[in-house]
Design an enzyme around this catalytic site. Structure first.
Site, PDB file in Angstrom:
ATOM      1  N   TYR A   1     -24.935   1.126  78.790  1.00  0.00           N
ATOM      2  CA  TYR A   1     -26.026   0.507  79.554  1.00  0.00           C
ATOM      3  C   TYR A   1     -26.823   1.574  80.307  1.00  0.00           C
ATOM      4  CZ  TYR A   1     -28.506  -1.885  83.265  1.00  0.00           C
ATOM      5  OH  TYR A   1     -29.488  -2.295  84.135  1.00  0.00           O
TER       6      TYR A   1
ATOM      7  N   ARG B   1     -27.009 -10.084  90.436  1.00  0.00           N
ATOM      8  CA  ARG B   1     -26.874  -9.086  89.362  1.00  0.00           C
ATOM      9  C   ARG B   1     -25.486  -8.451  89.417  1.00  0.00           C
ATOM     10  NH1 ARG B   1     -32.257  -7.687  91.463  1.00  0.00           N
ATOM     11  NH2 ARG B   1     -31.226  -6.168  92.796  1.00  0.00           N
TER      12      ARG B   1
END
Length: 290
Positions: A44, A101
């Protein structure tokens, strides 16, 4: 943007289009899944920051401001981005939680809590700090690559552009290490400290000295009972070996005030740019999840 892109030489267009394509594919991948393993955490961070490091490095070489090896060694360039991105993710735990998040890897935090949000609960603070320390230890493994990368740079403006965000990051990690405040509020380095770092990080010996200073600060705070204690000590030992002063640091007074002002502005803009890109990417991924 399209007009500016078309005005660039083809060699720059090719780099930019290639990096943007890879970043888009990577962002789409993480619309479908969360960051689970440490490998996926690296993946990521590669998509949202490592590719930026690789793209910039290729541009530095294409412009002939730096040697070809700077653009060719994608592993080192990737580490430059990963170190900054991991620092942001670690520091922004509470803000990300409040916005819904999650970017801490499940493989790590699941050893300390049932849910990532549980780390913010007062009764879990000891386990939360241990999780924090493990992630900081993970991020510190990129520092040797960062130092190797910076040691290859020859152009002063490129060096400042690359070095200042890196020393900001190590200072931020030192402030966050073993710090309960990460789970209670915002941990940031002081403005005066940031200015000093901008003024000093103008050559590789100065950067090594700064890295040495902050890893020593972390070393002094390592709890003997911390599960990552030995790993943290080992990575700090490797950074020490690369950071030991081997020559005099160039004084910042060797540079004109105008040059320093420009260098500081460039560094500040680059740091803000990377932070903004990081935040926008996180919001994009979150929007996809929703």
């Amino acid at each position: 943007i399209s007009m500016e892109f078309r005005n660039l030489s083809k060699v720059y267009q090719d780099v930019i289009s290639d990096i943007c394509h890879k970043m888009g594919v990577g962002m789409a991948e993480f619309l479908e899944k969360k960051v689970d393993s440490q490998h996926e955490w690296d993946r990521y961070c590669h998509y949202v920051a490592g590719l930026v490091g690789i793209g910039l490095s290729r541009l530095f070489s294409a412009s002939e401001l730096e040697d070809p090896i700077v653009g060719q060694d994608t592993e080192l360039a990737n580490s430059m981005g990963l170190f900054l991105q991991k620092t942001n993710i670690i520091r922004d735990y509470l803000e990300d939680q409040m916005e819904g998040r999650e970017f801490w890897p499940r493989e790590v935090w699941s050893r300390y809590a049932k849910k990532l949000s549980d780390l913010a609960k007062p009764e879990n603070i000891d386990m939360a700090v241990q999780c924090l320390n493990e992630l900081i230890t993970n991020a510190l493994h990129h520092v040797p690559d960062v130092l190797t990368y910076l040691s290859r740079l020859k152009n002063q403006s490129v060096f400042n552009f690359c070095a200042i965000p890196q020393v900001m990051a190590i200072a931020t990690l030192a402030a966050c290490y073993n710090n309960k405040q990460v789970f209670r509020g915002v941990v940031k380095i002081r403005k005066g400290q940031a200015v000093t770092l901008m003024m000093d990080a103008t050559n590789i010996q100065a950067v090594k000295a700064i890295m040495y200073q902050y890893v020593e600060e972390i070393y002094q705070k390592i709890p003997s009972t911390d599960p990552s204690c030995n790993k943290t000590q080992q990575v700090i030992a490797s950074i020490r070996a690369m950071s030991l002063p081997s020559g005099p640091m160039a004084s910042r007074h060797h540079y004109s005030p105008i040059y320093l002002s420009c260098a500081m502005l460039l560094a500040a803009l680059s740091w803000q740019y990377l932070s903004t890109i990081s935040k926008a990417t996180e919001e994009y991924v979150q929007a996809g999840e929703n």
